[in-house]
Design a protein around this motif. Structure first.
Motif, short mmCIF file in Angstrom:
data_model
loop_
_atom_site.label_atom_id
_atom_site.label_comp_id
_atom_site.label_asym_id
_atom_site.label_seq_id
_atom_site.Cartn_x
_atom_site.Cartn_y
_atom_site.Cartn_z
N LEU A 129 0.82 -1.21 0.00
CA LEU A 129 0.00 0.00 0.00
C LEU A 129 0.86 1.26 0.00
O LEU A 129 0.51 2.26 -0.64
N SER A 130 1.98 1.22 0.73
CA SER A 130 2.83 2.40 0.83
C SER A 130 3.40 2.81 -0.53
O SER A 130 3.80 3.96 -0.71
N ARG A 131 3.46 1.88 -1.45
CA ARG A 131 4.03 2.15 -2.78
C ARG A 131 2.96 2.52 -3.81
O ARG A 131 3.28 2.77 -4.98
N GLN A 132 1.70 2.52 -3.39
CA GLN A 132 0.61 2.79 -4.33
C GLN A 132 0.53 4.28 -4.64
O GLN A 132 0.57 5.13 -3.74
N ASP A 133 0.41 4.59 -5.91
CA ASP A 133 0.24 5.99 -6.32
C ASP A 133 -1.12 6.50 -5.86
O ASP A 133 -2.11 5.77 -5.89
N GLU A 134 -1.15 7.75 -5.43
CA GLU A 134 -2.39 8.41 -5.02
C GLU A 134 -3.14 7.61 -3.96
O GLU A 134 -4.36 7.43 -4.02
N LEU A 135 -2.40 7.16 -2.95
CA LEU A 135 -3.01 6.43 -1.84
C LEU A 135 -3.89 7.38 -1.03
O LEU A 135 -3.51 8.51 -0.74
#
Length: 201
Positions: A129-135
């Motif tokens: 999740l930490s690497r997801q764009d536009e979290l």
């Protein structure tokens, strides 16, 4: 175990529900890696923690009970048994003194209930999740629901610091310890809020 001084007024009000506050350890440990008092959680010598239990808090109507009088303390043996989920004996002692004593008569009961709630949870892959764009906070709630099918989105509080980094989940329960709607104070970030997650690297 440390002696815990009372900070703030005694407030004895009826309990209407509970909050399980779960700190995101990498964010908490940022700049605390060398502090002796945070050695177990933050040094890396005992592995890296993800979510850890900040505390189990009783809630009241429009307020919360705190610092209810008690002569009982968390024993060293009781604290050691919970270090994997709450890696600070001082924190456990303080949470009992400030919050737990307003819920139950014995610290071992408070710690046992906390562990039961903790053991019932499954956490999403926060590294991914930490690497997801536009979290966003909504995406974190959605992933938590996917991992915990008996939960509900309005019972998942998400607290961010002023710069938008994830600090804590605050899971809201009714008096029956079933997920219940958070009030605005505990719900925190709206679903549309942008979130950053520190991985501790």
């Amino acid at each position: 175990m440390p002696n815990i001084p009372r900070e703030g007024p005694v407030r004895q009000v009826p309990v209407t529900g509970y909050t399980l506050a779960l700190s995101w350890s990498p964010e908490f440990c940022k700049a605390r890696e060398g502090q002796v008092s945070q050695n177990m959680q933050c040094s890396g010598d005992r592995g890296r923690f993800g979510f850890v239990v900040h505390g189990l808090w009783p809630e009241g109507r429009g307020t919360w009970p705190q610092w209810c009088p008690t002569a009982r303390r968390v024993s060293p043996a009781q604290a050691r048994g919970n270090l994997c989920l709450s890696p600070s004996t001082a924190l456990q002692a303080r949470q009992w003194a400030k919050h737990g004593a307003c819920m139950v008569r014995k610290p071992e009961t408070y710690l046992r209930v906390t562990r039961i709630l903790w053991d019932s949870l499954t956490f999403p892959d926060m590294d991914r999740l930490s690497r997801q764009d536009e979290l966003t906070a909504g995406i974190i709630r959605e992933r938590f629901l996917m991992a915990n099918r008996d939960w509900r989105a309005d019972a998942i509080g998400i607290h961010l610091n002023r710069r938008g980094w994830l600090e804590e989940l605050r899971l809201c329960y009714g008096k029956d310890f079933r997920p219940a709607e958070c009030d605005a104070r505990r719900f925190g970030a709206r679903d549309s809020a942008s979130v950053k997650v520190w991985r501790g690297l």
